[in-house]
Motif scaffolding. Structure first.
Motif, PDB file in Angstrom:
ATOM      1  N   ARG A 244       0.870  -1.169   0.000  1.00 11.75           N
ATOM      2  CA  ARG A 244       0.000   0.000   0.000  1.00 11.75           C
ATOM      3  C   ARG A 244       0.909   1.221   0.000  1.00 11.75           C
ATOM      4  O   ARG A 244       1.855   1.299   0.782  1.00 11.75           O
ATOM      5  N   PHE A 245       0.626   2.159  -0.860  1.00 13.88           N
ATOM      6  CA  PHE A 245       1.530   3.294  -0.981  1.00 13.88           C
ATOM      7  C   PHE A 245       0.757   4.509  -1.452  1.00 13.88           C
ATOM      8  O   PHE A 245      -0.363   4.409  -1.954  1.00 13.88           O
ATOM      9  N   ALA A 246       1.358   5.651  -1.265  1.00 14.49           N
ATOM     10  CA  ALA A 246       0.781   6.910  -1.732  1.00 14.49           C
ATOM     11  C   ALA A 246       1.863   7.703  -2.446  1.00 14.49           C
ATOM     12  O   ALA A 246       3.052   7.477  -2.234  1.00 14.49           O
ATOM     13  N   ALA A 247       1.446   8.610  -3.290  1.00 13.08           N
ATOM     14  CA  ALA A 247       2.407   9.460  -3.991  1.00 13.08           C
ATOM     15  C   ALA A 247       2.880  10.569  -3.067  1.00 13.08           C
ATOM     16  O   ALA A 247       2.084  11.244  -2.425  1.00 13.08           O
ATOM     17  N   SER A 248       4.186  10.726  -2.973  1.00 22.34           N
ATOM     18  CA  SER A 248       4.743  11.805  -2.165  1.00 22.34           C
ATOM     19  C   SER A 248       5.084  13.027  -3.010  1.00 22.34           C
ATOM     20  O   SER A 248       5.416  14.079  -2.463  1.00 22.34           O
ATOM     21  N   ARG A 249       4.968  12.901  -4.333  1.00 24.75           N
ATOM     22  CA  ARG A 249       5.244  14.045  -5.202  1.00 24.75           C
ATOM     23  C   ARG A 249       4.543  13.865  -6.550  1.00 24.75           C
ATOM     24  O   ARG A 249       4.576  12.786  -7.145  1.00 24.75           O
ATOM     25  N   ILE A 250       3.886  14.927  -7.005  1.00 21.39           N
ATOM     26  CA  ILE A 250       3.391  15.019  -8.377  1.00 21.39           C
ATOM     27  C   ILE A 250       4.085  16.212  -9.006  1.00 21.39           C
ATOM     28  O   ILE A 250       4.033  17.323  -8.468  1.00 21.39           O
ATOM     29  N   VAL A 259       3.766  13.964 -16.829  1.00 23.15           N
ATOM     30  CA  VAL A 259       3.507  13.955 -15.396  1.00 23.15           C
ATOM     31  C   VAL A 259       4.362  12.867 -14.763  1.00 23.15           C
ATOM     32  O   VAL A 259       4.380  11.724 -15.242  1.00 23.15           O
ATOM     33  N   ALA A 260       5.085  13.215 -13.709  1.00 22.33           N
ATOM     34  CA  ALA A 260       5.890  12.228 -12.978  1.00 22.33           C
ATOM     35  C   ALA A 260       5.315  12.075 -11.577  1.00 22.33           C
ATOM     36  O   ALA A 260       5.015  13.072 -10.904  1.00 22.33           O
ATOM     37  N   LEU A 261       5.184  10.829 -11.150  1.00 20.56           N
ATOM     38  CA  LEU A 261       4.603  10.512  -9.846  1.00 20.56           C
ATOM     39  C   LEU A 261       5.624   9.703  -9.050  1.00 20.56           C
ATOM     40  O   LEU A 261       6.014   8.618  -9.469  1.00 20.56           O
ATOM     41  N   LEU A 262       6.054  10.264  -7.914  1.00 25.13           N
ATOM     42  CA  LEU A 262       6.981   9.540  -7.042  1.00 25.13           C
ATOM     43  C   LEU A 262       6.172   8.778  -6.007  1.00 25.13           C
ATOM     44  O   LEU A 262       5.367   9.361  -5.281  1.00 25.13           O
ATOM     45  N   CYS A 263       6.393   7.473  -5.936  1.00 30.35           N
ATOM     46  CA  CYS A 263       5.627   6.627  -5.030  1.00 30.35           C
ATOM     47  C   CYS A 263       6.390   6.432  -3.732  1.00 30.35           C
ATOM     48  O   CYS A 263       7.529   5.963  -3.721  1.00 30.35           O
ATOM     49  N   ASP A 264       5.743   6.804  -2.642  1.00 30.99           N
ATOM     50  CA  ASP A 264       6.346   6.733  -1.321  1.00 30.99           C
ATOM     51  C   ASP A 264       6.770   5.313  -0.995  1.00 30.99           C
ATOM     52  O   ASP A 264       6.023   4.359  -1.207  1.00 30.99           O
ATOM     53  N   CYS A 265       7.977   5.177  -0.437  1.00 32.46           N
ATOM     54  CA  CYS A 265       8.527   3.894   0.025  1.00 32.46           C
ATOM     55  C   CYS A 265       8.872   2.937  -1.114  1.00 32.46           C
ATOM     56  O   CYS A 265       9.191   1.770  -0.860  1.00 32.46           O
ATOM     57  N   LEU A 266       8.817   3.380  -2.363  1.00 31.15           N
ATOM     58  CA  LEU A 266       9.185   2.515  -3.486  1.00 31.15           C
ATOM     59  C   LEU A 266      10.211   3.242  -4.357  1.00 31.15           C
ATOM     60  O   LEU A 266      10.061   4.432  -4.615  1.00 31.15           O
ATOM     61  N   PRO A 267      11.244   2.533  -4.813  1.00 29.60           N
ATOM     62  CA  PRO A 267      12.246   3.178  -5.680  1.00 29.60           C
ATOM     63  C   PRO A 267      11.767   3.258  -7.123  1.00 29.60           C
ATOM     64  O   PRO A 267      12.455   2.860  -8.057  1.00 29.60           O
ATOM     65  N   VAL A 268      10.560   3.761  -7.314  1.00 27.95           N
ATOM     66  CA  VAL A 268       9.913   3.778  -8.625  1.00 27.95           C
ATOM     67  C   VAL A 268       9.298   5.150  -8.879  1.00 27.95           C
ATOM     68  O   VAL A 268       8.705   5.741  -7.981  1.00 27.95           O
ATOM     69  N   VAL A 269       9.440   5.635 -10.102  1.00 28.90           N
ATOM     70  CA  VAL A 269       8.783   6.863 -10.549  1.00 28.90           C
ATOM     71  C   VAL A 269       7.891   6.495 -11.725  1.00 28.90           C
ATOM     72  O   VAL A 269       8.351   5.903 -12.710  1.00 28.90           O
ATOM     73  N   VAL A 296      11.646  14.125  -6.734  1.00 29.45           N
ATOM     74  CA  VAL A 296      11.831  14.354  -8.170  1.00 29.45           C
ATOM     75  C   VAL A 296      11.269  15.726  -8.507  1.00 29.45           C
ATOM     76  O   VAL A 296      10.363  16.232  -7.836  1.00 29.45           O
ATOM     77  N   ALA A 297      11.795  16.322  -9.563  1.00 30.65           N
ATOM     78  CA  ALA A 297      11.294  17.625 -10.031  1.00 30.65           C
ATOM     79  C   ALA A 297      11.718  17.822 -11.473  1.00 30.65           C
ATOM     80  O   ALA A 297      12.827  17.418 -11.874  1.00 30.65           O
ATOM     81  N   PHE A 298      10.839  18.417 -12.255  1.00 27.28           N
ATOM     82  CA  PHE A 298      11.175  18.733 -13.645  1.00 27.28           C
ATOM     83  C   PHE A 298      11.894  20.067 -13.718  1.00 27.28           C
ATOM     84  O   PHE A 298      11.534  21.023 -13.042  1.00 27.28           O
ATOM     85  N   GLU A 299      12.917  20.118 -14.546  1.00 26.94           N
ATOM     86  CA  GLU A 299      13.595  21.368 -14.895  1.00 26.94           C
ATOM     87  C   GLU A 299      13.251  21.626 -16.357  1.00 26.94           C
ATOM     88  O   GLU A 299      13.475  20.772 -17.214  1.00 26.94           O
ATOM     89  N   GLU A 300      12.655  22.769 -16.635  1.00 23.40           N
ATOM     90  CA  GLU A 300      12.020  23.007 -17.926  1.00 23.40           C
ATOM     91  C   GLU A 300      12.922  22.753 -19.129  1.00 23.40           C
ATOM     92  O   GLU A 300      12.477  22.262 -20.156  1.00 23.40           O
ATOM     93  N   SER A 301      14.194  23.088 -19.031  1.00 26.04           N
ATOM     94  CA  SER A 301      15.069  22.965 -20.197  1.00 26.04           C
ATOM     95  C   SER A 301      15.801  21.630 -20.267  1.00 26.04           C
ATOM     96  O   SER A 301      16.362  21.303 -21.320  1.00 26.04           O
ATOM     97  N   GLN A 302      15.795  20.853 -19.157  1.00 28.53           N
ATOM     98  CA  GLN A 302      16.641  19.660 -19.139  1.00 28.53           C
ATOM     99  C   GLN A 302      15.890  18.344 -18.996  1.00 28.53           C
ATOM    100  O   GLN A 302      16.262  17.348 -19.610  1.00 28.53           O
ATOM    101  N   GLY A 303      14.848  18.306 -18.155  1.00 27.09           N
ATOM    102  CA  GLY A 303      14.144  17.047 -17.967  1.00 27.09           C
ATOM    103  C   GLY A 303      13.864  16.798 -16.499  1.00 27.09           C
ATOM    104  O   GLY A 303      13.691  17.728 -15.706  1.00 27.09           O
ATOM    105  N   LEU A 304      13.829  15.520 -16.121  1.00 27.76           N
ATOM    106  CA  LEU A 304      13.462  15.116 -14.768  1.00 27.76           C
ATOM    107  C   LEU A 304      14.706  14.912 -13.913  1.00 27.76           C
ATOM    108  O   LEU A 304      15.548  14.073 -14.215  1.00 27.76           O
ATOM    109  N   TRP A 305      14.807  15.686 -12.837  1.00 26.64           N
ATOM    110  CA  TRP A 305      15.891  15.516 -11.873  1.00 26.64           C
ATOM    111  C   TRP A 305      15.413  14.579 -10.771  1.00 26.64           C
ATOM    112  O   TRP A 305      14.309  14.746 -10.243  1.00 26.64           O
ATOM    113  N   VAL A 306      16.243  13.624 -10.433  1.00 26.81           N
ATOM    114  CA  VAL A 306      15.909  12.630  -9.417  1.00 26.81           C
ATOM    115  C   VAL A 306      16.946  12.715  -8.302  1.00 26.81           C
ATOM    116  O   VAL A 306      18.149  12.570  -8.549  1.00 26.81           O
TER     117      VAL A 306
END
Length: 412
Positions: A244-250, A259-269, A296-306
């Motif tokens: 059971r998990f929830a997203a800690s970041r959208i 759209v990137a979704l970081l799942c709490d307690c899982l090493p998965v995006v 995780v966060a998107f940087e407009e010119s580069q992509g997804l930073w993890v």
């Protein structure tokens, strides 16, 4: 609710936080030496009484940063910590503007689009507003829920305040008169962990929950447009089985509506594509990592930073290549920020064993039918014993006399 390390990007400004500290720098190549560090442990503290009004000892905070965010333009940055403080910064250049006290420990905060206020949501279910233009003014109570708030957002035109709580509700309130409720977005079956108003489509809202779903809403009407189930019982061997998990970041990338979704307690995006005209979300990919992903966060010119729990490579950059997201070589900007993190790794070490605290928000489920039947049987047995005590059965002597009397009358 403890907080793990966090990552925030806005324009060329990047902030990484861990424990009671954060590090701010620039992704611009001309700002190699720009570095600002802040420790909440050094911030001014409100004198605390040894005992509260109820006579119990007052719990003192740990100075751990609980939530932080940039304003829309990136000109301001705000954070709240475990010592019940709201700290406001100007970012150009970096400068601490004020340290104010909040009533309860906060779970989320956001700036209004006009950048005139900071809205702070707390564990008691209230939202307070704090002035940015008057950085030393006290907070003002705006609205309240009956349960803990987990996230707060505003519409891009500042007309609506959106709040998400532990009781599966998303409320859409008027910003100028928060007691007036425009709509409720109802459908989640567990706490709502994150909400996000899509900047390119300001009428749309994304929400995640402990029920393992990501939902798309037309929030002014309280209308659910699409629901993505992140856990599927048809795929027991997948990364979501028995969890059971929830997203800690959208987070959202306006380029091609990713759209990137970081799942709490899982090493998965989880990576989704927002089909705004079709009013739906399309699940495209799951990115797996060897180390725990903090943010995780998107940087407009580069992509997804993890941001991950790895001192040698604390930041990973991901981009779509031929339609598939994958890790790409570090850019100069990522290398510069990673070098700062490597030198200040002690700031992040305390985040290794910390989660976002969502596991404690699930409703306790139990079957009380067996207990009910057991108690019912006990009551029946007690009633039966009382009845026997009041009306004892005939003794053996009386039965014998009755038998003999019967025989005598029969023989006569």
């Amino acid at each position: 609710m403890a907080s793990s390390a966090g990552l925030a990007l806005c324009g060329q400004a990047v902030v990484v936080r861990g424990g009671s500290q954060f590090l701010a720098t620039s992704t611009a190549s001309s700002d190699d030496d720009s570095l600002f560090m802040y420790d909440c442990g050094t911030a001014e503290k409100k004198p605390q009484k040894d005992k509260g009004e109820d006579g119990q000892p007052v719990e003192k905070g740990s100075d751990t940063i609980l939530a932080s965010t940039f304003s829309t333009s990136g000109s301001y940055f705000a954070l709240t910590d475990d010592s019940k403080r709201l700290i406001l910064f100007r970012t150009k250049p970096w400068q601490c503007l004020s340290v104010r006290t909040v009533v309860r420990r906060c779970t989320a905060l956001t700036f209004t689009a006009s950048e005139e206020k900071v809205l702070v949501a707390d564990k008691s279910g209230d939202v307070y507003s704090f002035s940015v233009l008057e950085p030393h003014e006290c907070g003002r109570l705006e609205l309240g829920h009956l349960s803990m708030l987990l996230d707060v957002a505003v519409s891009p035109d500042d007309r609506y305040v959106l709040t998400a709580d532990r009781d599966e509700k998303i409320r859409v309130s008027w910003a100028l008169a928060p007691h007036n409720i425009e709509a409720f977005c109802l459908g989640h079956t567990e706490f709502v962990s994150r909400i996000f108003v899509v900047p390119d489509h300001p009428e749309l809202l994304l929400s995640s929950s402990g029920d393992c779903t990501l939902r798309l809403w037309e929030y002014r009407r309280g209308r659910e447009l699409h629901c993505c189930h992140l856990a599927s019982p048809q795929e027991p061997a997948g990364p979501w089985s028995d969890k059971r998990f929830a997203a800690s970041r959208i987070t959202y990338w306006s380029r091609d509506s990713w759209v990137a979704l970081l799942c709490d307690c899982l090493p998965v995006v989880c990576i989704f594509r927002l089909d705004a005209p079709g009013r739906q979300l399309v699940c495209r990919q799951q990115l797996s990592f060897q180390h725990r992903v903090w943010d995780v966060a998107f940087e407009e010119s580069q992509g997804l930073w993890v941001l991950q729990d790895c001192r040698e490579a604390p930041l990973v950059l991901c981009r779509p290549v031929d339609g598939r997201w994958q890790t790409v070589p570090e850019t100069a900007a990522v290398q510069r920020v990673s070098a700062h993190l490597h030198r200040n790794w002690a700031m992040l070490e305390g985040s290794a064993g910390v989660n976002n605290g969502f596991s404690g928000l699930y409703k306790a489920t139990f079957d009380n039918m067996a207990t009910y039947l057991e108690k019912k049987e006990e009551r029946l047995q007690q009633q039966l014993r009382k009845k026997r005590h009041k009306n004892p059965p005939p003794g053996p002597n009386r039965q014998t006399k009755r038998a003999k009397s019967g025989e005598a009358s029969w023989s006569g």
